[in-house]
Design an enzyme around this catalytic site. Structure first.
Site, mmCIF file in Angstrom:
data_model
loop_
_atom_site.group_PDB
_atom_site.id
_atom_site.type_symbol
_atom_site.label_atom_id
_atom_site.label_comp_id
_atom_site.label_asym_id
_atom_site.label_seq_id
_atom_site.Cartn_x
_atom_site.Cartn_y
_atom_site.Cartn_z
ATOM 1 C CB CYS A 73 25.326 -52.408 -50.880
ATOM 2 S SG CYS A 73 26.527 -52.754 -52.157
HETATM 3 N N1 LIG Z 1 30.428 -51.685 -54.607
HETATM 4 C C1 LIG Z 1 30.261 -52.711 -53.811
HETATM 5 O O1 LIG Z 1 30.893 -52.783 -52.774
HETATM 6 C C2 LIG Z 1 29.305 -53.842 -54.155
HETATM 7 C C3 LIG Z 1 29.344 -54.998 -53.367
HETATM 8 C C4 LIG Z 1 28.502 -56.048 -53.678
HETATM 9 C C5 LIG Z 1 27.611 -55.924 -54.742
HETATM 10 N N2 LIG Z 1 27.566 -54.794 -55.486
HETATM 11 C C6 LIG Z 1 26.643 -54.764 -56.612
HETATM 12 O O2 LIG Z 1 27.369 -54.937 -57.821
HETATM 13 C C7 LIG Z 1 26.775 -54.179 -58.879
HETATM 14 C C8 LIG Z 1 27.788 -53.218 -59.460
HETATM 15 O O3 LIG Z 1 28.190 -52.307 -58.455
HETATM 16 P P1 LIG Z 1 29.522 -51.458 -58.533
HETATM 17 O O4 LIG Z 1 29.728 -50.902 -57.167
HETATM 18 O O5 LIG Z 1 30.611 -52.242 -59.162
HETATM 19 O O6 LIG Z 1 29.054 -50.300 -59.516
HETATM 20 P P2 LIG Z 1 29.986 -49.226 -60.263
HETATM 21 O O7 LIG Z 1 29.120 -48.056 -60.537
HETATM 22 O O8 LIG Z 1 31.269 -49.062 -59.523
HETATM 23 O O9 LIG Z 1 30.360 -49.945 -61.631
HETATM 24 C C9 LIG Z 1 29.434 -50.230 -62.609
HETATM 25 C C10 LIG Z 1 30.098 -50.024 -63.951
HETATM 26 O O10 LIG Z 1 29.175 -50.446 -64.943
HETATM 27 C C11 LIG Z 1 29.242 -49.538 -66.029
HETATM 28 N N3 LIG Z 1 28.001 -49.677 -66.780
HETATM 29 C C12 LIG Z 1 26.796 -49.116 -66.556
HETATM 30 N N4 LIG Z 1 25.909 -49.535 -67.462
HETATM 31 C C13 LIG Z 1 26.562 -50.392 -68.275
HETATM 32 C C14 LIG Z 1 26.171 -51.151 -69.405
HETATM 33 N N5 LIG Z 1 24.924 -51.121 -69.865
HETATM 34 N N6 LIG Z 1 27.111 -51.902 -70.004
HETATM 35 C C15 LIG Z 1 28.373 -51.930 -69.525
HETATM 36 N N7 LIG Z 1 28.806 -51.238 -68.465
HETATM 37 C C16 LIG Z 1 27.899 -50.478 -67.841
HETATM 38 C C17 LIG Z 1 29.490 -48.200 -65.397
HETATM 39 O O11 LIG Z 1 30.066 -47.290 -66.315
HETATM 40 C C18 LIG Z 1 30.446 -48.583 -64.264
HETATM 41 O O12 LIG Z 1 31.798 -48.529 -64.671
HETATM 42 C C19 LIG Z 1 25.557 -53.519 -58.258
HETATM 43 O O13 LIG Z 1 24.446 -54.353 -58.446
HETATM 44 C C20 LIG Z 1 25.900 -53.471 -56.801
HETATM 45 O O14 LIG Z 1 24.742 -53.425 -55.980
HETATM 46 C C21 LIG Z 1 28.420 -53.756 -55.215
#
Ligand SMILES: NC(=O)c1ccc[n+]([C@@H]2O[C@H](COP(=O)([O-])OP(=O)(O)OC[C@H]3O[C@@H](n4cnc5c(N)ncnc54)[C@H](O)[C@@H]3O)[C@@H](O)[C@H]2O)c1
Length: 442
Positions: free
Chosen positions: A277
């Site tokens: 992030c």
């Molecule tokens: N990790 C954190 O602490 C956090 C906190 C707040 C916000 N976010 C935001 O949340 C969002 C997701 O982050 P995350 O950390 O969960 O990511 P992540 O990489 O852990 O998970 C994303 C998942 O989406 C899947 N994916 C990718 N493309 C896809 C598609 N087209 N269809 C379906 N699945 C798909 C991936 O295989 C993966 O399992 C981002 O925008 C991030 O900035 C993350």
């Protein structure tokens, strides 16, 4: 204005917990949401493009350290949680939450391909009465400028036929103090019906839902939270480089300043900035700001300072070795912790990667130890094929220096005792004055 028939129907269904919740993206954000809805007796259908993740979840197993397999398996067994990579099933859920990645391109611009692909999959299967919520962090305008026109190209109308909203995620992996239920959730619908539907949904699983006036406000709220952290981390990182020259301990200064009961929130210096992030999200706003002839100077300055810190750490390692008549070239350097923060198993954008890469380029032999990351996968910028080494006495005697990059909960006293030189970027050696000759703060 009264609610449309479809809005009333879906709200009633949500309140009775009869609505099927679809969650796209089974990652750090998506999986905790799955569990929270299941805990409240909702049926959840998870979607992911990664067949390995789908297969693992189907077996009731977890691939995230912060979530135990037993929490998943109980809901797979009870029939609350099912998961698929078949996106044609997106017509099934009543509510769809999009939790896909929002990274940057090589040129540091928003890479929206995941949101776009997911929106197109939702569009192909869109039916009347569905609620779509974007949870991924992004620039103000994404929901209304990018997602809305695509979904309305179906001929269905937002606010009457389907509902669209943005609600940013505030997940903090590894934080045991706040559960998903306890963390207030900001929500914003595109229309007032959308607002009522999305509020009804999250009120089922979150203690306090905070409605705001538009998706753009909600999108910027999340960015402000992360920019605030980035700027304050940069501030203490810059001050640490100054206080090093002045011979003042920045950690002691922060501890003293923290005794002020108002107007001061402590931030701590470190080896740089990491995670999915904070190093990334602020640039979503700077990119959007260009459209308004505006340069976000704080964001760039904070980025510049935080990106420089791994170089500063490497310079400190170089000086410390030099003081012992050694060079980086030919030295065996042990990196302690490659995750981007304490006690998590996530090394995305970790400053450890930049530090290891710089040291390797200068001719060092790199080893690392991380109790949570047994081997290093490839990342956006770096590919270091290494496995975590055990902290044996032999290893600690044989290295030229150990560098504390992540402050995982491990026995630092033993390391300081056995290693010839310790470079500490996290103040884990506080109070170990007995060995101060071989400790260098960086
Ligand atoms: N990790 C954190 O602490 C956090 C906190 C707040 C916000 N976010 C935001 O949340 C969002 C997701 O982050 P995350 O950390 O969960 O990511 P992540 O990489 O852990 O998970 C994303 C998942 O989406 C899947 N994916 C990718 N493309 C896809 C598609 N087209 N269809 C379906 N699945 C798909 C991936 O295989 C993966 O399992 C981002 O925008 C991030 O900035 C993350």
């Amino acid at each position: 204005m009264g609610l449309s028939k479809k809005a009333n129907e879906i709200i009633q269904k949500i309140r009775k917990k009869k609505s099927l919740v679809g969650i796209i993206g089974m990652g750090y954000v998506g999986l905790p949401l799955v569990l929270r809805f299941c805990e409240e007796d909702f049926k959840v259908l998870g979607f992911d493009i990664d067949p390995k993740k789908v297969a693992t979840l189907k077996k009731g197993k977890s691939y995230l350290k912060s979530i135990s397999s037993s929490r998943i398996s109980q809901f797979v067994r009870s029939g609350h949680f099912n998961v698929t990579d078949d996106f044609s099933r997106l017509n099934k859920p009543d509510c769809i939450l999009i939790c896909v990645p929002t990274p940057l391109t090589e040129k540091m611009e928003p890479d929206l391909q995941y949101i776009e692909k997911t929106t197109d999959a939702a569009l192909q299967n869109l039916r009347k009465g569905q609620l779509i919520v974007l949870e991924s962090t992004t620039y103000p305008g994404t929901t209304e400028e990018l997602i809305l026109p695509r979904l309305e190209s179906s001929g269905l109308k937002v606010g009457t036929d389907f509902f669209l909203a943005f609600s940013p995620e505030r997940e903090d992996p590894g934080n045991k103090r706040f559960t998903t239920y306890q963390i207030p959730k900001v929500v914003a619908g595109v229309t007032s019906s959308c607002q009522q539907v999305v509020t009804a949904l999250y009120s089922q699983i979150i203690k306090k839902v905070i409605p705001v006036s538009s998706p753009r406000v909600a999108e910027l709220t999340k960015l402000l939270e992360n920019i605030y952290r980035s700027v304050n981390i940069a501030l203490v990182n810059e001050l640490k480089m100054l206080t090093d020259r002045m011979g003042i301990d920045i950690w002691e200064v922060i501890e003293a300043a923290s005794t002020k009961p108002f107007g001061f929130s402590p931030f701590y210096p470190g080896p740089g900035m990491g995670g999915h992030c904070i190093p990334i999200d602020p640039y979503y706003l700077s990119w959007k700001a260009r459209e308004y002839d505006f340069t976000t100077r704080f964001i760039f300055l904070a980025g510049e300072i935080n990106v420089h810190i791994p170089y500063y750490v490497v310079a400190k390692i170089q000086d410390a070795l030099n003081g012992r008549g050694k060079s980086i070239k030919g030295s065996k350097i042990l990196i302690l912790g490659v995750a981007y923060k304490k006690d998590v198993d996530d090394a995305r954008e970790s400053p450890a990667l930049a530090i290891m890469n710089l040291l390797e380029k200068k001719g060092a032999t790199i080893l690392y130890h991380d109790p949570y990351i047994p081997s290093l996968p490839s990342f956006r910028k770096y590919s270091l094929k290494l496995k975590s080494s055990s902290l044996t006495e032999r290893l600690l005697h044989k290295i030229d220096a150990a560098v504390v990059v992540t402050d995982h909960t491990i026995d630092y006293q033993r390391i300081v005792k056995l290693a010839p030189l310790v470079i500490d970027t996290r103040n884990v050696t506080k109070g170990m004055d007995r060995w101060k000759k071989k400790i260098v703060k960086a």
